[in-house]
Design a protein around this motif. Structure first.
Motif, mmCIF file in Angstrom:
data_model
loop_
_atom_site.group_PDB
_atom_site.id
_atom_site.type_symbol
_atom_site.label_atom_id
_atom_site.label_comp_id
_atom_site.label_asym_id
_atom_site.label_seq_id
_atom_site.Cartn_x
_atom_site.Cartn_y
_atom_site.Cartn_z
ATOM 1 N N ALA A 19 0.383 1.738 -13.085
ATOM 2 C CA ALA A 19 1.425 2.257 -12.185
ATOM 3 C C ALA A 19 0.989 2.142 -10.726
ATOM 4 O O ALA A 19 1.796 1.764 -9.858
ATOM 5 C CB ALA A 19 1.728 3.713 -12.538
ATOM 6 N N VAL A 20 -0.274 2.431 -10.426
ATOM 7 C CA VAL A 20 -0.777 2.295 -9.054
ATOM 8 C C VAL A 20 -0.744 0.826 -8.640
ATOM 9 O O VAL A 20 -0.385 0.496 -7.501
ATOM 10 C CB VAL A 20 -2.192 2.900 -8.930
ATOM 11 N N ALA A 21 -1.104 -0.073 -9.542
ATOM 12 C CA ALA A 21 -1.069 -1.501 -9.227
ATOM 13 C C ALA A 21 0.364 -1.961 -8.955
ATOM 14 O O ALA A 21 0.608 -2.765 -8.042
ATOM 15 C CB ALA A 21 -1.680 -2.308 -10.365
ATOM 16 N N ALA A 22 1.320 -1.459 -9.734
ATOM 17 C CA ALA A 22 2.724 -1.830 -9.503
ATOM 18 C C ALA A 22 3.214 -1.320 -8.155
ATOM 19 O O ALA A 22 3.979 -1.994 -7.464
ATOM 20 C CB ALA A 22 3.584 -1.289 -10.640
ATOM 21 N N CYS A 23 2.755 -0.128 -7.779
ATOM 22 C CA CYS A 23 3.150 0.420 -6.477
ATOM 23 C C CYS A 23 2.451 -0.302 -5.322
ATOM 24 O O CYS A 23 2.946 -0.298 -4.190
ATOM 25 C CB CYS A 23 2.842 1.911 -6.419
ATOM 26 N N ALA A 24 1.328 -0.929 -5.588
ATOM 27 C CA ALA A 24 0.589 -1.635 -4.538
ATOM 28 C C ALA A 24 1.197 -2.996 -4.222
ATOM 29 O O ALA A 24 0.979 -3.534 -3.128
ATOM 30 C CB ALA A 24 -0.873 -1.800 -4.956
ATOM 31 N N VAL A 25 1.963 -3.556 -5.129
ATOM 32 C CA VAL A 25 2.536 -4.892 -4.917
ATOM 33 C C VAL A 25 3.422 -4.948 -3.676
ATOM 34 O O VAL A 25 3.228 -5.817 -2.813
ATOM 35 C CB VAL A 25 3.269 -5.382 -6.180
ATOM 36 N N LEU B 276 3.504 -3.042 -1.054
ATOM 37 C CA LEU B 276 2.693 -2.780 0.134
ATOM 38 C C LEU B 276 1.805 -3.975 0.475
ATOM 39 O O LEU B 276 1.646 -4.343 1.638
ATOM 40 C CB LEU B 276 1.853 -1.521 -0.080
ATOM 41 N N ALA B 277 1.243 -4.608 -0.542
ATOM 42 C CA ALA B 277 0.359 -5.752 -0.322
ATOM 43 C C ALA B 277 1.122 -6.970 0.185
ATOM 44 O O ALA B 277 0.593 -7.751 0.974
ATOM 45 C CB ALA B 277 -0.382 -6.095 -1.603
ATOM 46 N N THR B 278 2.365 -7.143 -0.249
ATOM 47 C CA THR B 278 3.126 -8.326 0.153
ATOM 48 C C THR B 278 3.766 -8.188 1.522
ATOM 49 O O THR B 278 4.134 -9.188 2.129
ATOM 50 C CB THR B 278 4.209 -8.646 -0.890
ATOM 51 N N THR B 279 3.905 -6.978 2.035
ATOM 52 C CA THR B 279 4.559 -6.791 3.337
ATOM 53 C C THR B 279 3.595 -6.372 4.435
ATOM 54 O O THR B 279 4.033 -6.152 5.555
ATOM 55 C CB THR B 279 5.665 -5.725 3.216
ATOM 56 N N SER B 280 2.321 -6.275 4.146
ATOM 57 C CA SER B 280 1.366 -5.763 5.127
ATOM 58 C C SER B 280 0.601 -6.843 5.885
ATOM 59 O O SER B 280 -0.396 -6.553 6.518
ATOM 60 C CB SER B 280 0.358 -4.840 4.455
ATOM 61 N N GLY B 281 0.998 -8.054 5.789
ATOM 62 C CA GLY B 281 0.340 -9.106 6.542
ATOM 63 C C GLY B 281 -0.900 -9.629 5.855
ATOM 64 O O GLY B 281 -1.058 -9.518 4.635
ATOM 65 N N PRO B 282 -1.833 -10.206 6.656
ATOM 66 C CA PRO B 282 -2.998 -10.869 6.054
ATOM 67 C C PRO B 282 -3.982 -9.913 5.365
ATOM 68 O O PRO B 282 -4.715 -10.300 4.470
ATOM 69 C CB PRO B 282 -3.674 -11.567 7.230
ATOM 70 N N LEU B 283 -4.016 -8.657 5.742
ATOM 71 C CA LEU B 283 -4.911 -7.698 5.092
ATOM 72 C C LEU B 283 -4.249 -6.967 3.926
ATOM 73 O O LEU B 283 -4.871 -6.113 3.293
ATOM 74 C CB LEU B 283 -5.428 -6.680 6.116
ATOM 75 N N PHE C 53 -5.015 -4.093 -3.201
ATOM 76 C CA PHE C 53 -5.313 -4.211 -4.631
ATOM 77 C C PHE C 53 -6.721 -3.734 -4.984
ATOM 78 O O PHE C 53 -7.052 -3.602 -6.160
ATOM 79 C CB PHE C 53 -5.117 -5.657 -5.102
ATOM 80 N N LEU C 54 -7.533 -3.452 -3.986
ATOM 81 C CA LEU C 54 -8.851 -2.886 -4.266
ATOM 82 C C LEU C 54 -8.736 -1.469 -4.828
ATOM 83 O O LEU C 54 -9.609 -1.019 -5.574
ATOM 84 C CB LEU C 54 -9.719 -2.896 -3.004
#
Length: 189
Positions: A78-84, A86-93, A98-99
């Motif tokens: 569930a945390v990984a699904a919620c991170a997707v 955020l990870a795709t819209t936050s730029g290069p970092l 996903f850490l």
């Protein structure tokens, strides 16, 4: 349905013995009808059945594993699904987000305690240790229901995921290296 007459030449004791030794067989009642015989084991005072076989001994497992329940992986998912998002819209970092689920996955899968008749294997987050029963003085319960192993050299090792309620099972698997704490408390009271 035709009924057959009861065989008068048949010994009643022999019929009882044959139905006890072969519970799957069918027996005839007094009217001649066939009925299934139930499996009934008669035991004497010594705990043996009439066939002379001993009771089955308690099946003790070779080892016990104490670890975080695998259902916790659903929370990591569930945390990984919620991170997707955020990870795709936050730029290069963004992919660094996903850490967080990877760290949670490590927290769920890595720590464990394995107990067998020869040793206790402890695996923490970064290191592991093997403790032979001969190198242990005993197990102690510390605050917050944690269990620690005391070594003969004066050190203490926290046993991950072991709770006080697990101590009787550990005593059973240790095959006499550790006394059963429930047996001691029942003798006092």
């Amino acid at each position: 349905m035709s009924e057959t007459p009861h065989d008068a030449g048949r010994d009643d004791d022999a019929a009882e013995q044959s139905t006890e030794s072969h519970p799957e067989e069918k027996a005839q009642d007094e009217t001649g009808q066939t009925e299934a015989v139930q499996d009934e084991t008669v035991q004497d005072e010594s705990g043996q059945d009439e066939s002379g076989e001993d009771e089955q001994p308690l099946d003790i497992p070779e080892s016990l594993n104490f670890r975080v329940p695998r259902v916790s992986l659903l929370a990591v998912l569930a945390v990984a699904a919620c991170a997707v998002p955020l990870a795709t819209t936050s730029g290069p970092l963004g992919p660094l987000v996903f850490l967080i689920p990877l760290a949670l996955l490590w927290l769920v899968l890595r720590p464990r305690t394995t107990v067998d008749a020869e040793r206790i294997k402890v695996r923490g987050l970064v290191s592991g240790r093997t403790l032979p029963w001969e190198s242990l003085q005993g197990l102690a319960i510390v605050k917050q229901s944690q269990v620690r192993a005391s070594t003969t050299k004066g050190g203490e090792v926290t046993l991950p995921n072991v709770r006080p309620r697990d101590l009787p099972a550990i005593a059973l698997v240790s095959r006499g290296h550790l006394p059963d704490p429930t047996a001691e408390s029942s003798d006092e009271g």
